[in-house]
Design an enzyme around this catalytic site. Sequence first.
Site, PDB file in Angstrom:
ATOM      1  N   ASP A  45     107.829  19.147 -34.467  1.00  0.00           N
ATOM      2  CA  ASP A  45     108.218  18.128 -33.484  1.00  0.00           C
ATOM      3  C   ASP A  45     108.025  18.533 -32.022  1.00  0.00           C
ATOM      4  O   ASP A  45     108.447  19.623 -31.606  1.00  0.00           O
ATOM      5  CB  ASP A  45     109.700  17.789 -33.638  1.00  0.00           C
ATOM      6  CG  ASP A  45     110.077  17.307 -35.019  1.00  0.00           C
ATOM      7  OD1 ASP A  45     109.242  17.383 -35.927  1.00  0.00           O
ATOM      8  OD2 ASP A  45     111.230  16.883 -35.194  1.00  0.00           O
ATOM      9  N   TYR A 104     117.154  22.829 -33.493  1.00  0.00           N
ATOM     10  CA  TYR A 104     116.400  21.641 -33.877  1.00  0.00           C
ATOM     11  C   TYR A 104     115.987  20.828 -32.648  1.00  0.00           C
ATOM     12  O   TYR A 104     116.240  21.207 -31.507  1.00  0.00           O
ATOM     13  CB  TYR A 104     117.215  20.803 -34.854  1.00  0.00           C
ATOM     14  CG  TYR A 104     117.163  21.288 -36.290  1.00  0.00           C
ATOM     15  CD1 TYR A 104     116.653  22.548 -36.621  1.00  0.00           C
ATOM     16  CD2 TYR A 104     117.622  20.489 -37.328  1.00  0.00           C
ATOM     17  CE1 TYR A 104     116.610  22.984 -37.933  1.00  0.00           C
ATOM     18  CE2 TYR A 104     117.580  20.918 -38.648  1.00  0.00           C
ATOM     19  CZ  TYR A 104     117.074  22.163 -38.951  1.00  0.00           C
ATOM     20  OH  TYR A 104     117.025  22.583 -40.259  1.00  0.00           O
ATOM     21  N   ARG A 172     121.295  14.264 -35.684  1.00  0.00           N
ATOM     22  CA  ARG A 172     120.462  15.205 -34.928  1.00  0.00           C
ATOM     23  C   ARG A 172     119.515  14.495 -33.961  1.00  0.00           C
ATOM     24  O   ARG A 172     119.443  13.292 -33.897  1.00  0.00           O
ATOM     25  CB  ARG A 172     119.661  16.086 -35.892  1.00  0.00           C
ATOM     26  CG  ARG A 172     118.809  15.343 -36.916  1.00  0.00           C
ATOM     27  CD  ARG A 172     118.122  16.358 -37.829  1.00  0.00           C
ATOM     28  NE  ARG A 172     117.475  15.731 -38.972  1.00  0.00           N
ATOM     29  CZ  ARG A 172     118.042  15.553 -40.150  1.00  0.00           C
ATOM     30  NH1 ARG A 172     119.284  15.931 -40.351  1.00  0.00           N
ATOM     31  NH2 ARG A 172     117.369  14.985 -41.143  1.00  0.00           N
TER      32      ARG A 172
END
Length: 484
Positions: A45, A104, A172
């Site tokens: 990502d 993340y 998230r």
Amino acid sequence: MGKEIENENWVNKVRAEENRQKDRLNSCPFRMKYHIMPPVGWLNDPNGLCQFQGTYQAYFQYSPLSVNGGGGFWGHCTSQDLLHWQYQDPVLTTDRPEDRSGVYSGSALIEDGTMYLFYTGNVKLPGDYDYIDEGRISSQLMVSSKDGQHMSEKTVLLGMKDYPEDMTAHIRDPKVWKDQGHYYMILGARKRDFDGDRRRDTGCALVYVSDDKKQWKLDHEILPKENFGYMWECPDLFELDGEKILSYCPQGLPAEPERCQNLYQSGYSILTNGETPEKTFREWDLGFDFYAPQTFEDENGRRILIGWAGVPDTIETHRNLSVQNGWQHCLTIPRELHTENGAVYQRPVCEIDTLSWKQEEGTHCSFEREMVKIETTLQDGIPAEIRIGTEENGLMIHMEADRIQMTFLNKKGEPSACGGGRAIRIGRTASEIRHAFVLIDNSIAEIFVNDGEVVMTTRIYLEEPERMITVNGCRTCEIWKTEE
């Protein structure tokens, strides 16, 4: 909670691995010139996209120690023109209890000469857990920076106690922005639900509000009226040409012949008139390799999108042949967004035009490691084809009426080796296809149909003798190659 993380020398450890494999990666025939790739190992990502102090900053999920992923770092690179990228040292790693299983995805907010980065700290507890309701801890954290490279101490903003009780532990990917004096954070979430004994969780988004970037409270939830996937990842909420756009990645949508053809989808919904998200959902990209896009507004007011040219969990369907050379995945070319005919159109950033281009003669040529662009217009009622590679091993782009088909199958219906297992993707335009623009940067091809109404992205792995381009059936065709 768990073993202590040893990270005092983590930057040196990453540098050592990058230097150890430098020659191997530089000799890889699949490396690109104008796309963000991992210096070594795995990338996924895009994170924290922004323009800060005049320089474009791109962060990304980075696993330098494993070509098959596993997280651990935010990689970092910078650019002056969105095309030539300079790699920097990674800026975040798993160094505190709240993020010990992963730093993340997240976003950037620029304010008063300071960059603020927001991200999800992930914890997976060892034991016999389902990791949906139990065994996972999701926290939202913030750091700040004066130069985009050196980060402050981490501040925990939200933890499990701050989420609605009917949410699972899957929360998230914070995207943060400021509007009319307030700060807003949107989070992807998975709402717990059952149909009898059968799990039927609902994907959704949570929107929090703050006056100081530190204390946050839930403002509202964005929910579909009908179940629309079990989890929404990487949400992004922004205004474009007066339209309210929700970008997100709904997991668990059923596949259709010409829609939702990947394992997980990435798309957007227009919410301007209060529509429920599933009613206006459109996919950003209909190719094999696209997920987790993020947008940002640059200093010229452009809304720019960059996505991950990959999809999670595809090892059973298709592969990336660069793995044998110690790296995997890249990000897409940055794309400018605008609305037209009730949809969001995507075009490569205009900086593409500033490169030094040389036009090829005719509709057939070979290429090496330069970037190639193919510009075509179609004739009414006549099919057109663009082949990248050879008849035995290549990618065929077939356009006819309102239908575009991208296939890695040869004339015998056998899979082409250069696709790594990729087969067929199909797209439709609102009216007949009149124009197609294709960018090839060594091992990635991005196809923009009708000025970006439909986009398809795919990785392609051709050996140098097979790097051929052949165009047939078009009214006009121009093939250009960079001279850099």
